[in-house]
Design a protein around this motif. Structure first.
Motif, short mmCIF file in Angstrom:
data_model
loop_
_atom_site.label_atom_id
_atom_site.label_comp_id
_atom_site.label_asym_id
_atom_site.label_seq_id
_atom_site.Cartn_x
_atom_site.Cartn_y
_atom_site.Cartn_z
N ASP A 22 -13.63 97.26 -2.49
CA ASP A 22 -12.29 96.98 -1.97
C ASP A 22 -12.33 95.87 -0.93
O ASP A 22 -11.46 95.00 -0.89
N ALA A 23 -13.35 95.90 -0.08
CA ALA A 23 -13.49 94.84 0.93
C ALA A 23 -13.72 93.48 0.27
O ALA A 23 -13.18 92.46 0.71
N ALA A 24 -14.50 93.46 -0.80
CA ALA A 24 -14.75 92.20 -1.51
C ALA A 24 -13.47 91.69 -2.17
O ALA A 24 -13.24 90.48 -2.22
N ARG A 25 -12.63 92.59 -2.64
CA ARG A 25 -11.36 92.17 -3.25
C ARG A 25 -10.38 91.65 -2.20
O ARG A 25 -9.48 90.87 -2.53
N LEU A 26 -10.50 92.09 -0.96
CA LEU A 26 -9.59 91.64 0.09
C LEU A 26 -10.03 90.35 0.77
O LEU A 26 -9.26 89.76 1.53
N LEU A 27 -11.24 89.89 0.49
CA LEU A 27 -11.72 88.65 1.13
C LEU A 27 -10.85 87.43 0.82
O LEU A 27 -10.58 86.64 1.74
N PRO A 28 -10.37 87.22 -0.40
CA PRO A 28 -9.48 86.06 -0.62
C PRO A 28 -8.18 86.14 0.19
O PRO A 28 -7.67 85.12 0.66
N VAL A 29 -7.65 87.35 0.36
CA VAL A 29 -6.43 87.50 1.16
C VAL A 29 -6.73 87.17 2.63
O VAL A 29 -5.94 86.47 3.28
N LEU A 30 -7.85 87.66 3.13
CA LEU A 30 -8.26 87.33 4.49
C LEU A 30 -8.46 85.83 4.65
O LEU A 30 -8.03 85.24 5.65
N GLY A 31 -9.07 85.20 3.66
CA GLY A 31 -9.27 83.75 3.71
C GLY A 31 -7.96 83.00 3.74
O GLY A 31 -7.81 82.02 4.48
N MET A 32 -6.99 83.44 2.94
CA MET A 32 -5.69 82.77 2.93
C MET A 32 -5.01 82.88 4.30
O MET A 32 -4.47 81.91 4.82
N VAL A 33 -5.08 84.06 4.90
CA VAL A 33 -4.47 84.25 6.22
C VAL A 33 -5.17 83.38 7.25
O VAL A 33 -4.53 82.71 8.07
N LEU A 34 -6.51 83.37 7.22
CA LEU A 34 -7.25 82.56 8.19
C LEU A 34 -6.99 81.07 8.01
O LEU A 34 -6.92 80.33 8.99
N PHE A 35 -6.85 80.62 6.77
CA PHE A 35 -6.63 79.19 6.53
C PHE A 35 -5.19 78.77 6.84
O PHE A 35 -4.93 77.60 7.09
N LEU A 36 -4.25 79.69 6.82
CA LEU A 36 -2.87 79.35 7.14
C LEU A 36 -2.56 79.44 8.63
O LEU A 36 -1.52 78.94 9.07
N LEU A 37 -3.44 80.05 9.41
CA LEU A 37 -3.21 80.17 10.85
C LEU A 37 -3.04 78.83 11.56
O LEU A 37 -2.16 78.70 12.41
N PRO A 38 -3.83 77.79 11.26
CA PRO A 38 -3.63 76.53 11.97
C PRO A 38 -2.25 75.91 11.74
O PRO A 38 -1.79 75.13 12.57
#
Length: 89
Positions: A22-38
């Motif tokens: 489940d954590a591996a499946r959520l990594l792309p979502v986390l990446g999208m959030v982190l990349f949109l923060l700036p």
């Protein structure tokens, strides 16, 4: 009142394998959030482009390290379930 139903018992290794999956499946979502923060940061002031670039590369490296750690733990759990040791690969 109904009798208590027996809850299914999940072994610890299969439970951990599922949670790591489940954590591996959520990594792309986390990446999208982190990349949109700036994009949400204020763009006024000197050095924000450089700071945003450093942040993006840091977030990218962190995601790589996190996915590597998750894959190592998953591989270790799968090997333990299969009964093969490190030399079995």
């Amino acid at each position: 009142m109904s009798p208590l139903k027996e809850l299914p018992f999940l072994e610890r290794t299969s439970y951990r394998r599922r949670r790591l999956g489940d954590a591996a499946r959520l990594l792309p979502v986390l990446g999208m959030v982190l990349f949109l923060l700036p994009l949400m940061w204020a763009s006024d002031g000197a050095g924000t482009t450089a700071r945003s670039g450093l942040y993006l590369f840091g977030a990218w490296g962190g995601l790589i390290a996190l996915s590597f750690a998750i894959s190592l733990r998953l591989a270790r759990i799968v090997r333990a379930e299969d009964g093969t040791g490190p030399e079995g690969d």
